[in-house]
Design a protein around this motif. Structure first.
Motif, short mmCIF file in Angstrom:
data_model
loop_
_atom_site.label_atom_id
_atom_site.label_comp_id
_atom_site.label_asym_id
_atom_site.label_seq_id
_atom_site.Cartn_x
_atom_site.Cartn_y
_atom_site.Cartn_z
N LEU A 48 0.83 -1.21 0.00
CA LEU A 48 0.00 0.00 0.00
C LEU A 48 0.86 1.26 0.00
CD1 LEU A 48 -2.81 -1.05 2.48
CD2 LEU A 48 -3.14 -0.37 0.10
N ARG A 49 1.93 1.25 0.78
CA ARG A 49 2.82 2.40 0.82
C ARG A 49 3.48 2.62 -0.54
NH1 ARG A 49 5.98 1.13 5.03
NH2 ARG A 49 4.37 1.92 6.42
N ALA A 50 3.94 1.55 -1.15
CA ALA A 50 4.58 1.66 -2.47
C ALA A 50 3.56 2.12 -3.52
CB ALA A 50 5.19 0.32 -2.87
N ALA A 51 2.35 1.59 -3.46
CA ALA A 51 1.31 1.99 -4.41
C ALA A 51 0.96 3.46 -4.24
CB ALA A 51 0.06 1.12 -4.23
N GLY A 52 0.88 3.92 -3.01
CA GLY A 52 0.59 5.33 -2.76
C GLY A 52 1.61 6.25 -3.39
N TRP A 53 2.88 5.95 -3.18
CA TRP A 53 3.93 6.77 -3.77
C TRP A 53 3.93 6.65 -5.29
CZ3 TRP A 53 5.72 10.74 -1.54
CH2 TRP A 53 5.85 10.77 -0.16
N LEU A 54 3.64 5.46 -5.80
CA LEU A 54 3.59 5.26 -7.25
C LEU A 54 2.47 6.11 -7.87
CD1 LEU A 54 4.78 3.66 -9.63
CD2 LEU A 54 2.99 1.97 -9.22
N PHE A 55 1.30 6.13 -7.24
CA PHE A 55 0.20 6.96 -7.75
C PHE A 55 0.57 8.44 -7.72
CE2 PHE A 55 -2.65 3.27 -6.93
CZ PHE A 55 -3.23 3.20 -8.19
N LEU A 56 1.22 8.88 -6.66
CA LEU A 56 1.62 10.29 -6.58
C LEU A 56 2.68 10.62 -7.62
CD1 LEU A 56 1.66 10.85 -2.72
CD2 LEU A 56 0.01 11.72 -4.38
N LEU A 57 3.62 9.73 -7.85
CA LEU A 57 4.63 9.96 -8.89
C LEU A 57 4.01 9.94 -10.28
CD1 LEU A 57 7.67 7.92 -7.53
CD2 LEU A 57 7.47 10.41 -7.78
N LEU A 58 3.03 9.07 -10.49
CA LEU A 58 2.32 9.02 -11.77
C LEU A 58 1.57 10.33 -12.01
CD1 LEU A 58 1.60 7.32 -14.24
CD2 LEU A 58 -0.30 6.37 -12.93
N ALA A 59 0.96 10.86 -10.97
CA ALA A 59 0.27 12.15 -11.09
C ALA A 59 1.27 13.25 -11.41
CB ALA A 59 -0.49 12.46 -9.80
#
Length: 105
Positions: A48-59
């Motif tokens: 979940l932590r990795a996915a959260g940062w991935l979504f923010l980086l994608l944005a």
């Protein structure tokens, strides 16, 4: 047509940021216990932590790629601020509703 794509980009940026902050909130043990009644396993928490940062980086990438670095970073800041605020308010409302239910029993 260009105006529609512009607003669609803003909507996608906001949703990516919102999902990112939701994942980051769910990766915290305190929020896991509040929402699920127990802590999730360590692998899921890290995911979940990795996915959260991935979504923010994608944005961030989408903002910079579609609007340039100067305006894109400004828009990114606005959308992440609004998304973080909404995620925070959602956690507060959930906590408040849970406390109200406990008080009635």
């Amino acid at each position: 047509m260009i105006g529609q794509v512009f607003w669609l980009t803003h909507a996608v940026l906001f949703l990516l940021a919102l999902v990112g902050f939701a994942c980051l909130a769910l990766s915290m043990i305190r929020h896991q216990e509040d929402l699920f009644g127990h802590a999730l396993n360590a692998l899921l928490t890290r995911g979940l932590r990795a996915a959260g940062w991935l979504f923010l980086l994608l944005a961030l990438w989408l903002a910079a790629a579609s609007m340039g670095w100067s305006f894109g970073l400004t828009v990114y800041s606005g959308h992440t601020s609004a998304a973080a605020g909404l995620a925070f308010i959602a956690l507060l409302v959930k906590s408040h509703n849970r406390e109200r239910k406990r008080g009635r029993r």
